[in-house]
Design a protein around this motif. Structure first.
Motif, short mmCIF file in Angstrom:
data_model
loop_
_atom_site.label_atom_id
_atom_site.label_comp_id
_atom_site.label_asym_id
_atom_site.label_seq_id
_atom_site.Cartn_x
_atom_site.Cartn_y
_atom_site.Cartn_z
N UNK A 147 -81.73 -31.28 -35.69
CA UNK A 147 -81.60 -29.94 -36.25
C UNK A 147 -80.67 -29.06 -35.41
N UNK A 148 -80.64 -29.31 -34.10
CA UNK A 148 -79.96 -28.40 -33.18
C UNK A 148 -78.54 -28.83 -32.82
N UNK A 149 -78.32 -30.14 -32.69
CA UNK A 149 -77.05 -30.63 -32.14
C UNK A 149 -76.26 -31.43 -33.19
N UNK A 150 -75.01 -31.02 -33.40
CA UNK A 150 -74.14 -31.70 -34.37
C UNK A 150 -73.92 -33.16 -33.97
N UNK A 151 -73.82 -33.44 -32.66
CA UNK A 151 -73.60 -34.82 -32.20
C UNK A 151 -74.75 -35.73 -32.62
N UNK A 152 -75.98 -35.24 -32.46
CA UNK A 152 -77.14 -36.04 -32.84
C UNK A 152 -77.16 -36.31 -34.33
N UNK A 153 -76.78 -35.31 -35.14
CA UNK A 153 -76.73 -35.52 -36.59
C UNK A 153 -75.69 -36.56 -36.96
N UNK A 154 -74.50 -36.47 -36.35
CA UNK A 154 -73.44 -37.43 -36.66
C UNK A 154 -73.85 -38.84 -36.25
#
Length: 338
Positions: A147-154
């Motif tokens: 939810x917080x970090x774009x890198x984790x989502x990607x």
């Protein structure tokens, strides 16, 4: 069949358990003919690996042969340079033969540019092929990190395999919430819960386009397309918001020619390149002697792989797309016009 060396890209957010997983894998009998590139800026580090594998010897520069038979080296220059170096040392027998490569990235790495850069390297593309992207997700903090970090989502969005780690520290509710979030973000990826990094390598190694024998392609497993659409029946595809990561499958019309589809794929990469995290597809084209496996990341289409000796009972051409803010309706229209 494809003789190139299969590559597993191992990534995951900071503290998600990549180091623990690597240590377990490097001691596994089934990994003895594996080379591993460890990013020296990551939380793993070669010294940390060697501390748990004391029986080891340096064989060339920054390359170490572990007692288990695995080769380890740190990423001291550009990734492509390190991969070329490993291959040429292998060819000159300066290091033992290895039949697969695992690349461990830093916790904040966006896997898209890494994959894209490798596809732009002619020497790399000719001797290596991507097998799968494997991502570790912390069972306790993973949902918050996504939810917080774009890198984790990607990382989670482009994964072929998602490993939910530290399950002993998370409640059943936390694990269930995380699994649902991962399914919504990447419904095509396989999920495994692991404890203390223990997992059978067969679940994450040689799980891509080709089976371990290299004799047969398994596109259904490689595509991992979503089983069904999450949209209510009758609802038209919509353009996603810029920050939304979505995935969908386009089933192509028949008959189909690659010469007509290729320009559309190039247009798709050029138009949506920044937001196109990953594209995978199987194409049954009348102007090709066998089905084609196609793959693209961001602006870069990968050279198609001819799947000689493989066919489907009911040949269906389909393309899976994963990206941010993709206009699904526009993309579907463009692809269906071939």
């Amino acid at each position: 069949m494809d003789k190139r060396i299969p590559v597993t890209l191992l990534t995951g957010f900071l503290g998600s358990g990549k180091t623990t997983l690597l240590n377990k894998l490097l001691n596994h009998e089934g990994m003895k003919d594996t080379a591993v590139i460890i990013n020296e800026l990551g939380e793993a580090g070669l010294d940390h690996i060697l501390a748990q594998n004391v029986e080891s010897s340096y064989v060339a520069d920054n390359t170490v042969l572990l007692q288990s038979g695995c080769l380890c080296c740190t990423l001291s220059n550009e990734l492509a340079d390190t991969m070329r170096d490993l291959f040429f040392k292998r060819a000159m027998e300066a290091i033992p033969q290895f039949n697969r490569l695992v690349i461990e990235t830093t916790g904040m790495a966006d896997p898209g540019p890494i994959l894209g850069n490798l596809m732009n390297e002619p020497v790399i593309e000719s001797v290596y092929r991507l097998d799968a992207v494997v991502v570790t997700i912390d069972a306790v903090y993973g949902a918050e990190q996504i939810d917080t970090h774009a890198e984790a989502r990607k990382q989670a969005a482009v994964a072929d395999v998602l490993l939910i780690t530290k399950t002993d520290l998370a409640s059943p509710a936390q694990i269930a919430t995380l699994k649902e979030k991962l399914i919504a973000l990447n419904p095509g990826a396989t999920q495994h819960k692991i404890l203390h990094g223990a997992i059978d390598p067969d679940f994450i190694i040689d799980v891509g386009l080709f089976d371990p024998t290299g004799k047969q392609a398994e596109p259904q497993r490689w595509l991992r397309a979503p089983v069904k659409s999450a949209k209510p029946r009758g609802m038209l595809p919509q353009a996603a918001h810029d920050d939304d990561i979505t995935s969908f499958t386009v089933t192509m019309p028949k008959p189909l020619n690659w010469k007509d589809l290729k320009p559309r794929i190039l247009w798709l990469c050029q138009t949506y390149g920044e937001h196109l995290l990953r594209l995978k597809g199987i194409i049954h084209a009348e102007d090709q002697p066998a089905p084609l496996a196609i793959h693209a990341v961001h602006f870069t289409p990968y050279p198609p792989t001819l799947l000689e000796g493989w066919d489907e009972d009911e040949p269906i051409s389909r393309i899976v797309l994963i990206g941010k803010g993709l206009d699904e309706l526009e993309i579907r229209k463009a692809l269906m016009q071939v």
